[in-house]
Design an enzyme around this catalytic site. Structure first.
Site, PDB file in Angstrom:
ATOM      1  N   GLU A  37      53.798 -32.881  55.163  1.00 17.09           N
ATOM      2  CA  GLU A  37      54.777 -33.010  55.705  1.00 17.09           C
ATOM      3  C   GLU A  37      54.923 -34.700  54.741  1.00 17.09           C
ATOM      4  O   GLU A  37      54.521 -35.086  55.089  1.00 17.09           O
ATOM      5  CB  GLU A  37      55.487 -33.298  57.149  1.00 17.09           C
ATOM      6  CG  GLU A  37      55.602 -31.423  57.689  1.00 17.09           C
ATOM      7  CD  GLU A  37      54.952 -32.225  59.362  1.00 17.09           C
ATOM      8  OE1 GLU A  37      54.731 -33.364  59.895  1.00 17.09           O
ATOM      9  OE2 GLU A  37      55.183 -30.975  59.823  1.00 17.09           O
ATOM     10  N   LEU A  66      59.717 -29.595  58.247  1.00 11.76           N
ATOM     11  CA  LEU A  66      59.385 -29.567  59.063  1.00 11.76           C
ATOM     12  C   LEU A  66      58.515 -29.564  60.365  1.00 11.76           C
ATOM     13  O   LEU A  66      58.867 -28.664  61.875  1.00 11.76           O
ATOM     14  CB  LEU A  66      60.025 -31.156  60.270  1.00 11.76           C
ATOM     15  CG  LEU A  66      59.456 -31.992  60.514  1.00 11.76           C
ATOM     16  CD1 LEU A  66      60.306 -33.075  61.265  1.00 11.76           C
ATOM     17  CD2 LEU A  66      58.059 -32.431  62.342  1.00 11.76           C
ATOM     18  N   ALA A  67      56.959 -28.672  60.669  1.00 12.54           N
ATOM     19  CA  ALA A  67      56.450 -27.237  61.466  1.00 12.54           C
ATOM     20  C   ALA A  67      54.989 -27.201  60.939  1.00 12.54           C
ATOM     21  O   ALA A  67      54.763 -26.716  60.072  1.00 12.54           O
ATOM     22  CB  ALA A  67      57.831 -26.227  61.215  1.00 12.54           C
ATOM     23  N   GLU A  68      53.860 -27.728  61.771  1.00 11.06           N
ATOM     24  CA  GLU A  68      53.065 -27.588  61.392  1.00 11.06           C
ATOM     25  C   GLU A  68      52.382 -26.161  61.618  1.00 11.06           C
ATOM     26  O   GLU A  68      50.914 -26.068  61.386  1.00 11.06           O
ATOM     27  CB  GLU A  68      52.053 -28.630  62.204  1.00 11.06           C
ATOM     28  CG  GLU A  68      52.517 -29.896  62.779  1.00 11.06           C
ATOM     29  CD  GLU A  68      54.087 -31.035  63.084  1.00 11.06           C
ATOM     30  OE1 GLU A  68      53.967 -29.898  64.194  1.00 11.06           O
ATOM     31  OE2 GLU A  68      54.420 -31.574  62.419  1.00 11.06           O
ATOM     32  N   GLN A  90      50.737 -34.763  59.385  1.00  7.94           N
ATOM     33  CA  GLN A  90      50.784 -36.585  59.706  1.00  7.94           C
ATOM     34  C   GLN A  90      49.822 -37.094  60.362  1.00  7.94           C
ATOM     35  O   GLN A  90      49.328 -38.073  59.952  1.00  7.94           O
ATOM     36  CB  GLN A  90      52.021 -35.874  59.857  1.00  7.94           C
ATOM     37  CG  GLN A  90      52.861 -37.364  59.454  1.00  7.94           C
ATOM     38  CD  GLN A  90      54.076 -37.311  58.689  1.00  7.94           C
ATOM     39  OE1 GLN A  90      55.346 -37.608  60.066  1.00  7.94           O
ATOM     40  NE2 GLN A  90      54.718 -37.102  57.649  1.00  7.94           N
ATOM     41  N   PHE A  91      50.254 -36.565  61.343  1.00  9.81           N
ATOM     42  CA  PHE A  91      49.005 -37.220  61.903  1.00  9.81           C
ATOM     43  C   PHE A  91      48.328 -35.985  63.854  1.00  9.81           C
ATOM     44  O   PHE A  91      48.547 -35.933  63.768  1.00  9.81           O
ATOM     45  CB  PHE A  91      49.943 -38.267  63.426  1.00  9.81           C
ATOM     46  CG  PHE A  91      50.232 -39.927  63.078  1.00  9.81           C
ATOM     47  CD1 PHE A  91      49.164 -40.622  62.512  1.00  9.81           C
ATOM     48  CD2 PHE A  91      51.642 -39.761  62.581  1.00  9.81           C
ATOM     49  CE1 PHE A  91      50.337 -42.184  62.102  1.00  9.81           C
ATOM     50  CE2 PHE A  91      52.133 -41.477  61.653  1.00  9.81           C
ATOM     51  CZ  PHE A  91      52.018 -42.178  61.156  1.00  9.81           C
ATOM     52  N   TYR A  96      48.497 -30.212  66.566  1.00 10.95           N
ATOM     53  CA  TYR A  96      48.222 -29.243  67.965  1.00 10.95           C
ATOM     54  C   TYR A  96      49.361 -28.164  68.218  1.00 10.95           C
ATOM     55  O   TYR A  96      48.793 -27.651  68.480  1.00 10.95           O
ATOM     56  CB  TYR A  96      48.659 -30.324  69.044  1.00 10.95           C
ATOM     57  CG  TYR A  96      47.686 -31.183  69.523  1.00 10.95           C
ATOM     58  CD1 TYR A  96      46.771 -31.675  69.248  1.00 10.95           C
ATOM     59  CD2 TYR A  96      48.116 -32.472  70.031  1.00 10.95           C
ATOM     60  CE1 TYR A  96      45.467 -32.694  68.993  1.00 10.95           C
ATOM     61  CE2 TYR A  96      47.046 -33.802  71.004  1.00 10.95           C
ATOM     62  CZ  TYR A  96      45.912 -33.339  69.934  1.00 10.95           C
ATOM     63  OH  TYR A  96      45.378 -35.035  70.198  1.00 10.95           O
ATOM     64  N   PRO A  97      50.436 -28.597  67.172  1.00 14.81           N
ATOM     65  CA  PRO A  97      51.325 -27.345  67.025  1.00 14.81           C
ATOM     66  C   PRO A  97      51.077 -26.298  66.174  1.00 14.81           C
ATOM     67  O   PRO A  97      51.457 -25.545  66.696  1.00 14.81           O
ATOM     68  CB  PRO A  97      52.803 -27.631  66.358  1.00 14.81           C
ATOM     69  CG  PRO A  97      53.164 -29.489  67.085  1.00 14.81           C
ATOM     70  CD  PRO A  97      51.319 -29.503  67.356  1.00 14.81           C
ATOM     71  N   HIS A 137      49.400 -41.060  68.013  1.00 20.37           N
ATOM     72  CA  HIS A 137      48.814 -41.710  66.590  1.00 20.37           C
ATOM     73  C   HIS A 137      48.059 -41.783  66.109  1.00 20.37           C
ATOM     74  O   HIS A 137      47.719 -42.226  65.415  1.00 20.37           O
ATOM     75  CB  HIS A 137      49.946 -42.246  65.891  1.00 20.37           C
ATOM     76  CG  HIS A 137      51.145 -42.127  66.421  1.00 20.37           C
ATOM     77  ND1 HIS A 137      52.319 -41.611  66.415  1.00 20.37           N
ATOM     78  CD2 HIS A 137      52.611 -41.787  64.600  1.00 20.37           C
ATOM     79  CE1 HIS A 137      53.774 -41.330  66.264  1.00 20.37           C
ATOM     80  NE2 HIS A 137      53.058 -41.469  64.681  1.00 20.37           N
TER      81      HIS A 137
END
Lengths: 347, 422
Positions: A37, A66-68, A90-91, A96-97, A137
């Site tokens: 992302e 935007l989808a981990e 990103q963080f 977690y997803p 974060h």
């Protein structure tokens, strides 16, 4: 590039060491691709991928939706089909997803297929606190990954390690979760990146790219009275504590693990049998943590060398606090010195 | 949303006008559309229909053979401009029939082996064989197939050695075949995750300039998972040739489709991602093959994803551990019995003179041969090496795994010695 004859050290940030590591790996191997992302034109929210899209094009470094889970799952397929994806979460808590893909496939694919399908994926995760970040974060999530068989877990604590270990992670045929202490991003050191590059590419460092555990951990400060064992963002704090302890007449040895998986039992055993005392320091909450594992291993392997119980200085067992309260949570020099005081010195 | 905000938005809607409410915002700076949208526009224009008509499934499912194996009259096939499905040639259909018969035999043999305790588990695709065979036959050699745990017959029809597929169901190892050798992803049980792997394989191929198509299978229940959304969205955004193939067999274990979604059909979900979706009678081998072959061709030619939903039915329970009488009536199963894909295609080919008694017995014998080899292999005692447990976790075992391996080796050694002493 290799025309530089004399060593040219320059002030180098941890961030630019990581950036150069990716750029060098992409230069050398066309199958290395970077995505996640905001990693494209923006260069990532921490600018770690700055300039990669411009230099290598949108096929090699690109933004995803935007989808981990999508990022991790697509990396699996790309790795199956010959690529070496370096993906950015990103963080820490935003990763977690992606955990189903990471735990159920990235970690298990090689074992599932009897080594026929290996996934040389690097998952870069900025982690840890100390930067005044809001909730989600600042997590130290390394234990989740270290607990999952099939993943390697690296975490550098210095600028030169940032370069070396990321190159190594990208070259490794196993999936590596690469934890970047975000409070170190703008830390500086006098480094000659082209010398590091030549050293790495000539095989002088990280000779075995499969990263055997031999010599992985490094003693960053020699000492004789106690071993301070740490990794990632805590190493700099521990070094300060060791300096303060020296003023009180305690000689502390500091061990930076660098790689949580594989784990360097030999280095751990060496330092603890030498000093007879150990304190493990980590930001993550202590209950069922990497720090707990280290204490257990010390106890199993060094019991007869121990002069006192092995202690932990970790974050409290609470969700990561809000910015104004985080200093109370994170291990600091005083808390480490307090632990040293408890190590039954009188005999 | 509060009452006042609702009131505030209402006049805006009216002001935009009912006719073409989106046109005004289409070219707003900062809101450029993905290239995929332009490709869809272009494709739909070539058929003389709108982009929406192109992306939405045809008004009814594509059906070319009726349950009696008779050709459905052209005006009732569900086809139309942008939704044309020519009937595959007899030779291909005969090949499909052979695979159907073999697939049914594999399903029933494995079902029996589970009951005999020879297999740990077997999720049967009995009744869904047309989808299984269609998925495999629609692909070219360099293409990839990503099956689910229920798609054993698809993997076998694609060419995977049946005994290698059965390694996992027998409980010997999680995956027994080499995915690279067959270009078939490993079967595993997490739902829907494989759709993203399919997108990744297609994306890597695209970056290298290869025209590989990937066909990714999932069930109706899987469409509720988050990875379904992420996979379709990624595929459309990256414009990769993936055919998402949903076998809608009506149930996710026990939960019926009505509890899974309120969408008009699963194929309708495609338009939300900017891709074309189609619905097909999943028990009509001719229609499944025609639909999937066209989807694969369009995906390859235009480097774009498509979605195909096949309406089918799982004739047996979810697995041997399931009791389907708790959630569905025998009448319902009976209804679908009459739509059996084998009978349908068999009748059609026989009536056309493409299938005679000789061919039938040759096909039956070939299927029996596969079943016999399964019976033989699955009833033989397995010889697993427990020390292999440590071999593949990492490219080279860690020091810790080497230690643990030695420990297990020692245990095995001692148990052998103990047995010898007794």
């Amino acid at each position: 590039m290799s025309t530089a004859t004399a060593a040219k050290t320059a002030t180098t940030t941890f961030a630019s060491a990581l950036n150069t590591a990716m750029s060098d790996a992409m230069e050398r191997d066309p199958s290395v691709v970077v995505f996640g992302e905001d990693v494209g034109p923006l260069g990532g929210v921490f600018r770690i991928t700055d300039g990669l899209t411009k230099r290598f094009g949108t096929d090699r470094c690109f933004d995803t939706p935007l989808a981990e889970s999508g990022i991790a799952g697509m990396a699996v397929g790309m790795a199956i089909n010959g690529m070496r994806p370096v993906i950015e979460m990103q963080f820490d808590a935003f990763a977690y997803p992606s955990l189903e893909q990471v735990f159920s496939h990235i970690a298990k694919m090689a074992n599932r297929t009897r080594g026929r399908v290996r996934l040389p994926i690097v998952i870069r995760i900025p982690y840890g606190g100390g930067v005044g970040g809001v909730e989600h974060h600042c997590d130290s999530s390394e234990a989740y990954y270290a607990h999952t068989a099939g993943l390697k877990v690296f975490t550098p604590a210095s600028v030169d390690d940032g370069y070396r270990m990321l190159r190594e992670a990208i070259d490794t045929d196993d999936p590596v979760v690469f934890f970047e202490p975000k409070k170190l991003y703008w830390s500086k050191a006098e480094e000659d990146l082209s010398a590091l590059r030549e050293q790495y590419e000539s095989g002088a460092s990280g000779q075995d790219h499969s990263v055997g555990p031999q010599g992985r951990a490094r003693v960053v400060r020699e000492g004789t009275d106690v071993s301070l064992i740490s990794y990632g963002p805590s190493v700099s704090t521990v070094l300060k504590a060791a300096e303060a302890a020296a003023e009180e007449g305690i000689s502390a040895e500091v061990l930076d693990l660098r790689s949580i998986v594989p784990f360097d039992d030999e280095a751990l055993q060496r330092t603890v049998t030498k000093t007879g005392r150990a304190v493990v320091v980590a930001e993550a909450q202590g209950f069922v943590s990497v720090a707990s594992e280290i204490v257990a291993r010390v106890q199993e392997r060094c019991f007869h060398s121990l002069a006192s119980p092995v202690l932990r200085v970790t974050g409290f067992d609470i969700p990561y606090p809000s910015p104004k309260l985080e200093t109370h949570h994170l291990p600091d020099v005083d808390r480490i010195l307090d632990a040293l005081d408890e190590l039954q010195w009188e005999d | 949303m509060t009452d006042s905000s609702t009131k505030n938005t209402a006049p805006e809607k009216t002001a935009a006008g009912p006719a073409t409410p989106h046109q005004a915002v289409d070219h707003e700076p900062g809101h450029e559309k993905a290239e995929q949208a332009a490709r869809i526009q272009e494709a739909s224009r070539s058929f003389g229909i709108s982009a929406e008509q192109y992306m939405l499934p045809a008004a009814q499912q594509i059906r070319l053979l009726d349950p009696e194996g008779e050709l459905v009259p052209e005006d009732q096939q569900g086809t139309g401009p942008g939704h044309e499905y020519p009937i595959p040639e007899d030779e291909t259909l005969l090949q499909a029939y052979e695979a159907l018969v073999a697939g049914r035999r594999v399903n029933d043999q494995n079902y029996a082996l589970v009951r005999q305790g020879r297999l740990a588990v077997y999720p049967s695709s009995h009744g869904q064989e047309a989808c299984q065979v269609g998925a495999a036959l629609a692909l070219g050699e360099a293409d990839w197939l990503f099956p689910t745990y229920r798609d054993t017959v698809a993997a076998i029809a694609r060419g995977v050695d049946p005994l290698e597929v059965m390694v996992s169901f027998r409980g010997d190892w999680h995956c027994g075949y080499d995915p690279h050798q067959y270009k078939v992803g490993p079967q595993s049980t997490p739902l829907t995750t494989q759709l993203l792997h399919a997108v990744g394989v297609a994306h890597a191929a695209k970056l290298r300039g290869e025209d590989t198509v990937v066909l990714a299978m999932c069930g109706d229940g899987a469409t509720s998972e988050g990875d379904f959304h992420e996979a379709l969205n990624f595929a459309a955004v990256f414009e990769v040739p993936v055919v998402f193939f949903i076998q809608n067999n009506g149930y996710a274990i026990s939960v019926p489709l009505s509890s899974q979604t309120a969408a008009p059909s699963l194929a309708h979900k495609a338009i939300g991602y900017g891709m074309a979706g189609e619905r097909v009678d999943g028990n009509d081998m001719v229609a499944v093959l025609a639909t999937l072959r066209r989807a694969v061709r369009l995906a390859r030619e235009n480097s774009m994803p498509l979605l195909v939903e096949a309406m089918t039915y799982r004739m047996q329970a979810h697995t041997n551990a399931d009791d389907d009488s708790r959630y569905r009536d025998a009448d319902e199963v009976e209804h679908w019995q009459r739509a059996d894909p084998l009978v349908r295609l068999g009748k059609y080919l026989t009536a056309k003179g493409a299938l005679d008694d000789d061919a039938e017995s040759r096909i039956a014998a070939a299927a029996e041969e596969v079943a016999a080899s399964l019976r033989q292999a699955m009833t033989a005692e397995a010889s697993n090496d427990p020390l292999e447990l440590f071999e593949h976790v990492y490219s080279a075992p860690t020091a810790q795994l080497r230690e643990q391996r030695e420990k297990l080796a020692d245990e095995l050694q001692r148990s052998t010695t103990d047995q010898g002493a007794n």
